[in-house]
Scaffold this motif. Structure first.
Motif, PDB file in Angstrom:
ATOM      1  N   ILE A  93       3.372  14.217 -21.584  1.00  0.00           N
ATOM      2  CA  ILE A  93       4.327  15.092 -21.979  1.00  0.00           C
ATOM      3  C   ILE A  93       3.664  16.433 -22.983  1.00  0.00           C
ATOM      4  N   SER A  94       3.380  17.335 -22.204  1.00  0.00           N
ATOM      5  CA  SER A  94       2.861  18.526 -23.293  1.00  0.00           C
ATOM      6  C   SER A  94       3.904  19.230 -23.909  1.00  0.00           C
ATOM      7  N   ASP A  95       3.316  20.145 -25.062  1.00  0.00           N
ATOM      8  CA  ASP A  95       4.106  20.832 -25.724  1.00  0.00           C
ATOM      9  C   ASP A  95       5.651  20.140 -26.198  1.00  0.00           C
ATOM     10  N   SER A  96       5.435  18.926 -26.741  1.00  0.00           N
ATOM     11  CA  SER A  96       6.645  18.087 -27.014  1.00  0.00           C
ATOM     12  C   SER A  96       7.811  18.993 -27.508  1.00  0.00           C
ATOM     13  N   GLN A  97       9.074  18.469 -27.354  1.00  0.00           N
ATOM     14  CA  GLN A  97      10.112  19.241 -27.772  1.00  0.00           C
ATOM     15  C   GLN A  97      11.179  18.298 -28.174  1.00  0.00           C
ATOM     16  N   LEU A  98      11.896  18.389 -29.312  1.00  0.00           N
ATOM     17  CA  LEU A  98      12.875  17.568 -29.898  1.00  0.00           C
ATOM     18  C   LEU A  98      13.630  16.805 -28.878  1.00  0.00           C
ATOM     19  N   GLY A  99      13.906  17.663 -27.647  1.00  0.00           N
ATOM     20  CA  GLY A  99      15.048  16.968 -26.664  1.00  0.00           C
ATOM     21  C   GLY A  99      14.124  16.342 -25.704  1.00  0.00           C
ATOM     22  N   ASP A 100      12.905  15.934 -25.841  1.00  0.00           N
ATOM     23  CA  ASP A 100      12.198  15.008 -25.316  1.00  0.00           C
ATOM     24  C   ASP A 100      12.392  13.361 -25.726  1.00  0.00           C
ATOM     25  N   ALA A 101      12.966  13.206 -27.146  1.00  0.00           N
ATOM     26  CA  ALA A 101      13.124  12.160 -27.631  1.00  0.00           C
ATOM     27  C   ALA A 101      14.173  11.306 -26.946  1.00  0.00           C
ATOM     28  N   ALA A 102      13.653  10.131 -26.557  1.00  0.00           N
ATOM     29  CA  ALA A 102      14.611   9.103 -25.691  1.00  0.00           C
ATOM     30  C   ALA A 102      13.675   8.163 -25.185  1.00  0.00           C
ATOM     31  N   MET A 103      14.249   7.298 -24.553  1.00  0.00           N
ATOM     32  CA  MET A 103      13.612   6.003 -23.962  1.00  0.00           C
ATOM     33  C   MET A 103      13.216   6.385 -22.596  1.00  0.00           C
ATOM     34  N   TYR A 104      11.669   6.008 -22.151  1.00  0.00           N
ATOM     35  CA  TYR A 104      11.382   6.264 -20.863  1.00  0.00           C
ATOM     36  C   TYR A 104      10.860   5.102 -20.227  1.00  0.00           C
ATOM     37  N   PHE A 105      11.189   4.983 -18.996  1.00  0.00           N
ATOM     38  CA  PHE A 105      11.061   3.973 -18.246  1.00  0.00           C
ATOM     39  C   PHE A 105      10.260   4.282 -17.008  1.00  0.00           C
ATOM     40  N   CYS A 106       9.089   3.502 -16.916  1.00  0.00           N
ATOM     41  CA  CYS A 106       8.266   3.400 -15.498  1.00  0.00           C
ATOM     42  C   CYS A 106       9.046   2.587 -14.420  1.00  0.00           C
ATOM     43  N   ALA A 107       9.068   3.160 -13.212  1.00  0.00           N
ATOM     44  CA  ALA A 107       9.653   2.437 -11.890  1.00  0.00           C
ATOM     45  C   ALA A 107       8.697   2.305 -11.044  1.00  0.00           C
ATOM     46  N   TYR A 108       8.884   1.115 -10.192  1.00  0.00           N
ATOM     47  CA  TYR A 108       8.210   1.087  -8.988  1.00  0.00           C
ATOM     48  C   TYR A 108       9.184   0.841  -7.793  1.00  0.00           C
ATOM     49  N   ARG A 109       8.893   1.476  -6.610  1.00  0.00           N
ATOM     50  CA  ARG A 109       9.780   1.363  -5.701  1.00  0.00           C
ATOM     51  C   ARG A 109       9.161   1.261  -4.321  1.00  0.00           C
ATOM     52  N   TRP A 110       9.584  -0.044  -3.562  1.00  0.00           N
ATOM     53  CA  TRP A 110       9.018  -0.083  -2.252  1.00  0.00           C
ATOM     54  C   TRP A 110       9.789   0.105  -1.195  1.00  0.00           C
ATOM     55  N   GLY A 111       9.219   0.588  -0.235  1.00  0.00           N
ATOM     56  CA  GLY A 111       9.955   1.282   0.925  1.00  0.00           C
ATOM     57  C   GLY A 111      10.939  -0.093   1.542  1.00  0.00           C
ATOM     58  N   GLY A 112      10.335  -1.229   1.558  1.00  0.00           N
ATOM     59  CA  GLY A 112      11.033  -2.252   2.118  1.00  0.00           C
ATOM     60  C   GLY A 112      12.045  -2.856   0.973  1.00  0.00           C
ATOM     61  N   ASN A 113      12.686  -3.959   1.410  1.00  0.00           N
ATOM     62  CA  ASN A 113      13.474  -4.835   0.225  1.00  0.00           C
ATOM     63  C   ASN A 113      14.644  -3.776  -0.033  1.00  0.00           C
TER      64      ASN A 113
ATOM     65  N   SER B 183       0.728  -1.389   0.099  1.00  0.00           N
ATOM     66  CA  SER B 183       0.146  -0.135   0.068  1.00  0.00           C
ATOM     67  C   SER B 183       0.717   1.226   0.064  1.00  0.00           C
ATOM     68  N   ASP B 184       2.014   1.187   0.527  1.00  0.00           N
ATOM     69  CA  ASP B 184       3.155   2.222   0.376  1.00  0.00           C
ATOM     70  C   ASP B 184       4.261   2.237  -0.351  1.00  0.00           C
ATOM     71  N   TYR B 185       4.197   2.913  -1.635  1.00  0.00           N
ATOM     72  CA  TYR B 185       5.378   2.575  -2.348  1.00  0.00           C
ATOM     73  C   TYR B 185       5.640   3.949  -3.241  1.00  0.00           C
ATOM     74  N   TYR B 186       6.554   3.650  -4.011  1.00  0.00           N
ATOM     75  CA  TYR B 186       6.853   5.268  -4.910  1.00  0.00           C
ATOM     76  C   TYR B 186       6.813   4.709  -6.548  1.00  0.00           C
ATOM     77  N   LEU B 187       6.379   5.517  -7.302  1.00  0.00           N
ATOM     78  CA  LEU B 187       6.411   5.290  -8.766  1.00  0.00           C
ATOM     79  C   LEU B 187       7.401   6.479  -9.387  1.00  0.00           C
ATOM     80  N   PHE B 188       8.018   6.169 -10.444  1.00  0.00           N
ATOM     81  CA  PHE B 188       8.967   6.912 -10.946  1.00  0.00           C
ATOM     82  C   PHE B 188       8.939   6.727 -12.542  1.00  0.00           C
ATOM     83  N   TRP B 189       9.170   7.878 -13.090  1.00  0.00           N
ATOM     84  CA  TRP B 189       9.606   7.825 -14.845  1.00  0.00           C
ATOM     85  C   TRP B 189      10.846   8.568 -14.729  1.00  0.00           C
ATOM     86  N   TYR B 190      11.469   7.905 -15.475  1.00  0.00           N
ATOM     87  CA  TYR B 190      13.010   8.126 -15.826  1.00  0.00           C
ATOM     88  C   TYR B 190      12.956   8.072 -17.339  1.00  0.00           C
TER      89      TYR B 190
END
Lengths: 114, 115
Positions: free
Chosen positions: B79-99, B30-37
């Motif tokens: 991503i709003s108002d996309s720019q050429l510099g936004d071109a990349a690979m995007y990773f979604c990540a999940y992080r749990w407080g434990g472990n 129930s307690d975790y963090y999510l990220f976009w890289y």
């Protein structure tokens, strides 16, 4: 500016060689990680360390070992390199939970085993 | 085990337009963090945005925002108002407080920005 530095950007090694990948962070982070990145497979965790001399296996530890003798340095060792270990290797560090901080990554090492 | 799924291997967007990248995850915590890289061609992975699971308000960072649906276990990046510099690979990540704070990553979405 925070920094995670990997010793090499490109490496070419022969099958059977012992390979060392070095990673140094200057943020005093407790946690350090080694990931392998392959197309279509995302990032897979090889090993991580949550303190000096402490380590735990990740999802794909076979064929790898690690060493963490100092807090800032985390080494990945390929005991006997094989062609299926050709890949991109990423090192990362982070604060220990429950801090909601992200992982900071190095620039990656492209390893080719021939 | 926690899993993260990015169902779009590739996406493209016209410069100045808006694009949404999808991410779903599976967890019993129930307690975790999510990220976009973001990983541009130079390969240095950098954080784009983060979301704490206990916060109902969606995170926003300039042109980047998320749509966090906790019950549906969905975490999309807009991503709003996309720019050429936004071109990349995007990773979604999940992080749990434990472990020891390990993160689980999706397979990534390659974003192309067309001029």
């Amino acid at each position: 500016d925070v920094k995670v530095t990997q010793s090499s950007r490109y490496l070419v090694k022969r099958t059977g060689e012992k390979v060392f990948l070095e990673c140094v962070q200057d943020m005093d982070h407790e946690n350090m990680f080694w990931y392998r990145q392959d197309p279509g497979l995302g990032l897979r965790l090889i090993y991580f360390s949550y303190d000096v001399k402490m380590k735990e296996k990740g999802d794909i530890p076979e064929g790898y070992s690690v060493s963490r003798e100092k807090k800032e340095r985390f080494s990945l060792i390929l005991e006997s390199a094989s062609t299926n270990q050709t890949s991109m290797y990423l090192c990362a560090s982070s604060l220990r939970p429950p801090m909601n901080t992200e992982a900071f990554f190095g620039q990656g090492t492209r390893l080719t085993v021939v | 085990a926690q899993t993260v799924t990015q169902s779009q291997p590739e996406m493209s967007v016209q410069e100045a337009e808006t694009v949404t990248l999808s991410c779903t995850y599976d967890t019993s915590e129930s307690d975790y963090y999510l990220f976009w890289y973001k990983q541009p061609p130079s390969r240095q992975m950098i954080l784009v945005i983060r979301q704490e699971a206990y916060k109902q308000q969606n995170a926003t960072e300039n042109r980047f925002s998320v749509n966090f649906q906790k019950a549906a276990k969905s975490f999309s990046l807009k991503i709003s108002d996309s720019q050429l510099g936004d071109a990349a690979m995007y990773f979604c990540a999940y992080r749990w407080g434990g472990n020891a704070g390990k993160s689980t990553f999706g397979d990534g979405t390659t974003l192309t920005v067309k001029p």
